[in-house]
Scaffold this active site. Sequence first.
Site, mmCIF file in Angstrom:
data_model
loop_
_atom_site.group_PDB
_atom_site.id
_atom_site.type_symbol
_atom_site.label_atom_id
_atom_site.label_comp_id
_atom_site.label_asym_id
_atom_site.label_seq_id
_atom_site.Cartn_x
_atom_site.Cartn_y
_atom_site.Cartn_z
ATOM 1 N N LYS A 219 0.824 -1.205 0.000
ATOM 2 C CA LYS A 219 0.000 0.000 0.000
ATOM 3 C C LYS A 219 0.864 1.263 0.000
ATOM 4 O O LYS A 219 0.596 2.211 -0.750
ATOM 5 C CB LYS A 219 -0.945 -0.015 1.219
ATOM 6 C CG LYS A 219 -1.934 -1.180 1.207
ATOM 7 C CD LYS A 219 -2.899 -1.124 2.374
ATOM 8 C CE LYS A 219 -2.246 -1.477 3.691
ATOM 9 N NZ LYS A 219 -1.818 -2.896 3.767
ATOM 10 N N THR A 220 1.900 1.277 0.830
ATOM 11 C CA THR A 220 2.794 2.441 0.880
ATOM 12 C C THR A 220 3.502 2.642 -0.449
ATOM 13 O O THR A 220 3.636 3.777 -0.938
ATOM 14 C CB THR A 220 3.830 2.273 2.007
ATOM 15 O OG1 THR A 220 3.161 2.050 3.243
ATOM 16 C CG2 THR A 220 4.707 3.510 2.120
ATOM 17 N N ASP B 273 -1.417 6.246 6.833
ATOM 18 C CA ASP B 273 -1.430 4.834 7.188
ATOM 19 C C ASP B 273 -2.310 4.632 8.424
ATOM 20 O O ASP B 273 -2.508 5.555 9.212
ATOM 21 C CB ASP B 273 -0.007 4.367 7.470
ATOM 22 C CG ASP B 273 0.138 2.859 7.368
ATOM 23 O OD1 ASP B 273 -0.823 2.197 6.929
ATOM 24 O OD2 ASP B 273 1.209 2.337 7.727
ATOM 25 N N THR C 155 -5.765 -1.888 7.308
ATOM 26 C CA THR C 155 -5.953 -3.336 7.307
ATOM 27 C C THR C 155 -7.348 -3.697 7.792
ATOM 28 O O THR C 155 -7.741 -4.857 7.719
ATOM 29 C CB THR C 155 -4.911 -4.015 8.220
ATOM 30 O OG1 THR C 155 -5.022 -3.451 9.538
ATOM 31 C CG2 THR C 155 -3.493 -3.796 7.698
#
Length: 337
Positions: A65-66, A110, A159
């Site tokens: 994702k990052t 995040d 998540t």
Amino acid sequence: MSSILDKKPNPEDEVLDSSLRPKTWDDYVGQENIKENIQVIITAAKQRGQSPDHLLLYGNSGLGKTTLAQLVALEMGKKIRITSGPAIERAGDLAAILTNLQEGDVLFLDEIHRMHKTIEEYIYPAMEDYKLNLILGKGPMARTMELKLPHFTIIGATTRPGLLSAPLRNRFGGTFQLNFYKPEDIEKIIARSARLLKVDIHPEAIEIIARRSRFTPRVANRLLKRVRDFAQVKNEGIVTKEITEHALNSLEVDHMGLEPGDIKILLALIEKFDGGPVGLQSLAAAALEEEDTILDMYEPYLMQCGFLERTPKGRMASKLAYEHLGLKPKKTVQPLV
């Protein structure tokens, strides 16, 4: 021994993880449909001379994702600011971050599901109208100050998408789920990482690491680095099939990629609850693990392997789990469907 799944790598691993991140779309292996959709969003935004819509990425830890957020910023030719939901505790923290962004920059948030609810109220107008309304003072003397913000793109990562409030989730123009990788894609990632690390690795060793990597790039890269260490000390730096199996066995990573934490959860489920069903809280207490750790780190892969089933009555161990551990069920275990 620390878990290969630990979310906080040591400083050396953080540097290496950064160096192994893909810097171009061609280097980013897997998640083809997501890549294509995001590239279309970026291209259309560039043609209109605008910032791309806000994006929400969700999926298990370590799936990229990052890296996707960084590729969006690179493609737009803009800077990226990386922070996390829990790090923004007050409206002033959010104001400091947003007012320091330049036109078209990317803000990567995040663990956005852990953002304080009061901060959410401030971020809504920032996402929709690029304005930040701050309340100064208290009581009768309180007043509202409006700050105009440059156009920017928020990329949220989580998540646990179910923990996001509906108003926040609806403000993202695109929502994408990252899935576990295919074995052949993991092998490509390992081969690329080995080239960057200048590791002499045999094809059989790549296959072994890929099979035990939990279909996750971050885990694959960490296993590669630990196997490289064993090869350096015991085999003149050459990663062979034999040294790979020796290293991974020493790290207690079995042929399915399960590590001691996974085994502990399955054994607790089978030995203390007769295979289930059992609630998450009871399972966590029996396995001496945090509930969030089971949910985020262990359960997704155990379910992917078919070892664990989540039912309305609780968690249950499958017939495959008994077979993997070499145990016989005391009662008939229904196959997972």
